[in-house]
Design a protein around this motif. Structure first.
Motif, PDB file in Angstrom:
ATOM      1  N   PRO A  96       0.816  -1.222   0.000  1.00 27.61           N
ATOM      2  CA  PRO A  96       0.000   0.000   0.000  1.00 27.61           C
ATOM      3  C   PRO A  96       0.849   1.272   0.000  1.00 27.61           C
ATOM      4  O   PRO A  96       1.960   1.299   0.521  1.00 27.61           O
ATOM      5  CB  PRO A  96      -0.813  -0.133   1.289  1.00 27.61           C
ATOM      6  CG  PRO A  96      -0.027  -1.061   2.158  1.00 27.61           C
ATOM      7  CD  PRO A  96       0.623  -2.021   1.217  1.00 27.61           C
ATOM      8  N   GLU A  97       0.270   2.312  -0.587  1.00 33.54           N
ATOM      9  CA  GLU A  97       0.920   3.622  -0.629  1.00 33.54           C
ATOM     10  C   GLU A  97       0.172   4.598   0.283  1.00 33.54           C
ATOM     11  O   GLU A  97      -0.422   4.183   1.269  1.00 33.54           O
ATOM     12  CB  GLU A  97       1.001   4.092  -2.082  1.00 33.54           C
ATOM     13  CG  GLU A  97       1.870   3.170  -2.943  1.00 33.54           C
ATOM     14  CD  GLU A  97       2.024   3.650  -4.369  1.00 33.54           C
ATOM     15  OE1 GLU A  97       1.586   4.783  -4.679  1.00 33.54           O
ATOM     16  OE2 GLU A  97       2.581   2.888  -5.183  1.00 33.54           O
ATOM     17  N   ASP A  98       0.174   5.879  -0.049  1.00 36.92           N
ATOM     18  CA  ASP A  98      -0.283   6.891   0.904  1.00 36.92           C
ATOM     19  C   ASP A  98      -1.686   7.406   0.608  1.00 36.92           C
ATOM     20  O   ASP A  98      -2.033   8.520   1.008  1.00 36.92           O
ATOM     21  CB  ASP A  98       0.689   8.076   0.916  1.00 36.92           C
ATOM     22  CG  ASP A  98       0.671   8.842  -0.404  1.00 36.92           C
ATOM     23  OD1 ASP A  98       0.214   8.266  -1.417  1.00 36.92           O
ATOM     24  OD2 ASP A  98       1.099  10.013  -0.408  1.00 36.92           O
ATOM     25  N   TYR A  99      -2.521   6.654  -0.103  1.00 35.25           N
ATOM     26  CA  TYR A  99      -3.843   7.170  -0.428  1.00 35.25           C
ATOM     27  C   TYR A  99      -4.943   6.183  -0.032  1.00 35.25           C
ATOM     28  O   TYR A  99      -4.738   4.980   0.054  1.00 35.25           O
ATOM     29  CB  TYR A  99      -3.955   7.483  -1.924  1.00 35.25           C
ATOM     30  CG  TYR A  99      -3.861   6.273  -2.840  1.00 35.25           C
ATOM     31  CD1 TYR A  99      -4.988   5.499  -3.137  1.00 35.25           C
ATOM     32  CD2 TYR A  99      -2.645   5.908  -3.426  1.00 35.25           C
ATOM     33  CE1 TYR A  99      -4.903   4.407  -3.980  1.00 35.25           C
ATOM     34  CE2 TYR A  99      -2.551   4.814  -4.267  1.00 35.25           C
ATOM     35  CZ  TYR A  99      -3.686   4.067  -4.551  1.00 35.25           C
ATOM     36  OH  TYR A  99      -3.598   2.971  -5.367  1.00 35.25           O
ATOM     37  N   TYR A 100      -6.126   6.742   0.180  1.00 35.67           N
ATOM     38  CA  TYR A 100      -7.359   5.979   0.323  1.00 35.67           C
ATOM     39  C   TYR A 100      -8.107   6.054  -1.006  1.00 35.67           C
ATOM     40  O   TYR A 100      -7.863   6.953  -1.823  1.00 35.67           O
ATOM     41  CB  TYR A 100      -8.199   6.527   1.473  1.00 35.67           C
ATOM     42  CG  TYR A 100      -7.619   6.176   2.825  1.00 35.67           C
ATOM     43  CD1 TYR A 100      -8.125   5.117   3.559  1.00 35.67           C
ATOM     44  CD2 TYR A 100      -6.541   6.885   3.344  1.00 35.67           C
ATOM     45  CE1 TYR A 100      -7.582   4.769   4.797  1.00 35.67           C
ATOM     46  CE2 TYR A 100      -5.986   6.548   4.564  1.00 35.67           C
ATOM     47  CZ  TYR A 100      -6.511   5.496   5.285  1.00 35.67           C
ATOM     48  OH  TYR A 100      -5.959   5.144   6.495  1.00 35.67           O
ATOM     49  N   LEU A 101      -9.041   5.127  -1.206  1.00 34.24           N
ATOM     50  CA  LEU A 101      -9.654   4.989  -2.523  1.00 34.24           C
ATOM     51  C   LEU A 101     -11.167   4.858  -2.417  1.00 34.24           C
ATOM     52  O   LEU A 101     -11.675   4.160  -1.542  1.00 34.24           O
ATOM     53  CB  LEU A 101      -9.089   3.744  -3.230  1.00 34.24           C
ATOM     54  CG  LEU A 101      -9.668   3.380  -4.598  1.00 34.24           C
ATOM     55  CD1 LEU A 101      -9.296   4.436  -5.639  1.00 34.24           C
ATOM     56  CD2 LEU A 101      -9.173   2.000  -5.047  1.00 34.24           C
ATOM     57  N   ILE A 102     -11.873   5.533  -3.325  1.00 33.57           N
ATOM     58  CA  ILE A 102     -13.303   5.306  -3.566  1.00 33.57           C
ATOM     59  C   ILE A 102     -13.458   4.848  -5.007  1.00 33.57           C
ATOM     60  O   ILE A 102     -12.854   5.424  -5.918  1.00 33.57           O
ATOM     61  CB  ILE A 102     -14.130   6.578  -3.325  1.00 33.57           C
ATOM     62  CG1 ILE A 102     -14.330   6.798  -1.823  1.00 33.57           C
ATOM     63  CG2 ILE A 102     -15.482   6.507  -4.018  1.00 33.57           C
ATOM     64  CD1 ILE A 102     -15.122   8.039  -1.486  1.00 33.57           C
ATOM     65  N   LYS A 115     -24.945   7.133  -3.339  1.00 31.56           N
ATOM     66  CA  LYS A 115     -23.639   6.569  -3.006  1.00 31.56           C
ATOM     67  C   LYS A 115     -22.961   7.319  -1.854  1.00 31.56           C
ATOM     68  O   LYS A 115     -21.973   6.817  -1.289  1.00 31.56           O
ATOM     69  CB  LYS A 115     -22.728   6.603  -4.243  1.00 31.56           C
ATOM     70  CG  LYS A 115     -23.231   5.778  -5.412  1.00 31.56           C
ATOM     71  CD  LYS A 115     -23.167   4.298  -5.140  1.00 31.56           C
ATOM     72  CE  LYS A 115     -23.479   3.487  -6.397  1.00 31.56           C
ATOM     73  NZ  LYS A 115     -23.382   2.026  -6.172  1.00 31.56           N
ATOM     74  N   ARG A 116     -23.441   8.514  -1.539  1.00 34.49           N
ATOM     75  CA  ARG A 116     -22.968   9.331  -0.428  1.00 34.49           C
ATOM     76  C   ARG A 116     -21.464   9.624  -0.483  1.00 34.49           C
ATOM     77  O   ARG A 116     -20.770   9.655   0.541  1.00 34.49           O
ATOM     78  CB  ARG A 116     -23.333   8.702   0.918  1.00 34.49           C
ATOM     79  CG  ARG A 116     -24.813   8.568   1.170  1.00 34.49           C
ATOM     80  CD  ARG A 116     -25.629   9.833   0.902  1.00 34.49           C
ATOM     81  NE  ARG A 116     -25.087  11.044   1.501  1.00 34.49           N
ATOM     82  CZ  ARG A 116     -25.455  11.494   2.700  1.00 34.49           C
ATOM     83  NH1 ARG A 116     -26.340  10.825   3.410  1.00 34.49           N
ATOM     84  NH2 ARG A 116     -24.940  12.623   3.167  1.00 34.49           N
ATOM     85  N   ILE A 117     -20.972   9.879  -1.678  1.00 36.18           N
ATOM     86  CA  ILE A 117     -19.572  10.254  -1.846  1.00 36.18           C
ATOM     87  C   ILE A 117     -19.301  11.593  -1.172  1.00 36.18           C
ATOM     88  O   ILE A 117     -18.169  11.902  -0.785  1.00 36.18           O
ATOM     89  CB  ILE A 117     -19.196  10.304  -3.345  1.00 36.18           C
ATOM     90  CG1 ILE A 117     -19.609   9.007  -4.057  1.00 36.18           C
ATOM     91  CG2 ILE A 117     -17.700  10.532  -3.516  1.00 36.18           C
ATOM     92  CD1 ILE A 117     -19.032   7.751  -3.449  1.00 36.18           C
TER      93      ILE A 117
END
Length: 361
Positions: free
Chosen positions: A197-203, A211-213
């Protein structure tokens, strides 16, 4: 035995269309019927099998504004000619379960959900976006009639299959019918672990109101953790205007790029309430944990503390608190991956084949 596959509409390869693709592969002689079809929007294996669409196909702006024709859906589904088929297998999240079954034929309906915006989730669908006020008013006007149609159609289905226990419970509550649960197929051979894993979260999501983004955009905007959003939809412009760095929008991505994004993410963020949700399972197949709203189908695909964490309130602060909790857990990618295999394509095919064998297909 002649089999007709009936699907609501073919406008993109989302979760329902991935289920339809497996059904097409499982039933190589079956024909596909649908309300409308945007050519080139779904897998060629499906498109080669389309035999007919409804009269909606000829209406103005149908390719993009088909949801505005909701009051016509009952007439459209009943206009399909399924004469000569012995078994009708519908893949339904709207009206496909109301397909006109010929005399003597049987009908199995695989239900992704009873119409959510009709029964349970109007606020989720029309909380944001252009035209939401008139859409709410129009839906309120036609809802009583559509609900009566929906329930009457359910009485004519011989057997229901639900894509989750959550949907099974909704079928029982809304239609008064029982259903067998067969989880949707996730391609765990394609989605596999890879780079650390790197330094980001993903949607990974369509950018639609339910979808409540917006929750994730608000939680990550102006913060110290990076959020990448893969997908497009009607709220694209609105969400981009709302977001601040380190939130980034990637638009639609290829399957190969998507797999790479999953593999390198710290975790998948899944803020909406879904009936099942294949995206969390795809992320887990890549060995990555999931931060999800603790409701709906995610409760069946994500194991708290082992393959992900839940947040209980649909708010940006609650989501952010779950992100912080996830940062303090030593995740086991192999265990997360093993959990995903219970939702694989072979599992789906085996269970659907056993069901269809009962009907002589």
């Amino acid at each position: 035995m002649r089999v007709a596959l009936v699907h609501d509409w073919l406008t993109g390869m989302r979760g329902g269309e991935k289920v339809l693709l497996e059904l097409v592969r499982l039933l190589p002689e079956a024909d596909v019927f649908t309300l409308l079809w945007n050519r080139g929007s779904v897998a060629p294996e499906i498109e080669r099998r389309v035999r007919a669409t409804s009269f909606l196909q000829k209406l103005p702006f149908i390719a993009t504004a088909y949801r505005n024709y909701l009051p016509l859906f009952p007439a459209a589904i009943r206009s399909l000619d399924l004469g000569g088929y012995d078994l009708v297998l519908s893949s339904s999240h709207a009206v496909a379960h109301a397909a006109p079954v010929p005399p003597g034929a049987r009908h199995i309906s695989y239900v992704h959900t009873p119409m959510r915006y009709l029964w349970d989730a109007r606020a989720d669908y029309f909380q944001f976006g252009r035209g939401r006020l008139w859409k709410r008013a129009a839906l309120a006007t036609v809802s009583p009639w559509l609900r009566r149609f929906d329930r009457r159609a359910a009485l004519r289905v011989d057997r229901f299959v639900a894509n989750s226990r959550h949907v099974r419970d909704r079928i029982r509550r809304i239609y008064g019918r029982d259903a067998e649960v067969i989880y949707p197929p996730v391609d765990t051979d394609f989605f596999t672990p890879g780079a650390p894993p790197e330094d980001y979260y993903l949607i990974v999501s369509s950018l639609e109101p339910y979808k409540r983004i917006d929750l994730a955009v608000d939680a990550f905007s102006g913060g110290r953790r990076r959020l990448l959003i893969a997908g497009s939809g009607t709220l694209d412009r609105e969400l981009r205007a709302r977001a601040r760095p380190p939130v980034e929008f990637l638009g639609a991505v290829s399957d190969e790029k998507l797999c790479d994004l999953y593999r390198r993410a710290r975790a998948l963020v899944f803020p909406g309430r879904e009936d099942f949700g294949m995206v969390p399972v795809e992320a887990q197949a890549c060995g990555r944990p999931v931060i999800c709203y603790g409701a709906g189908g995610a409760l069946e695909s994500v194991v708290e503390g082992r393959t992900g964490v839940y947040f209980q309130a649909p708010t940006a602060p609650a989501l952010w608190e779950a992100v912080e909790r996830a940062e303090n857990i030593d995740w086991d990618p192999d265990a997360i991956r093993r959990h995903s295999l219970s939702f694989s394509r072979p599992q789906f095919q085996a269970r659907m084949k056993a069901l269809l064998d009962e009907y002589g297909s």
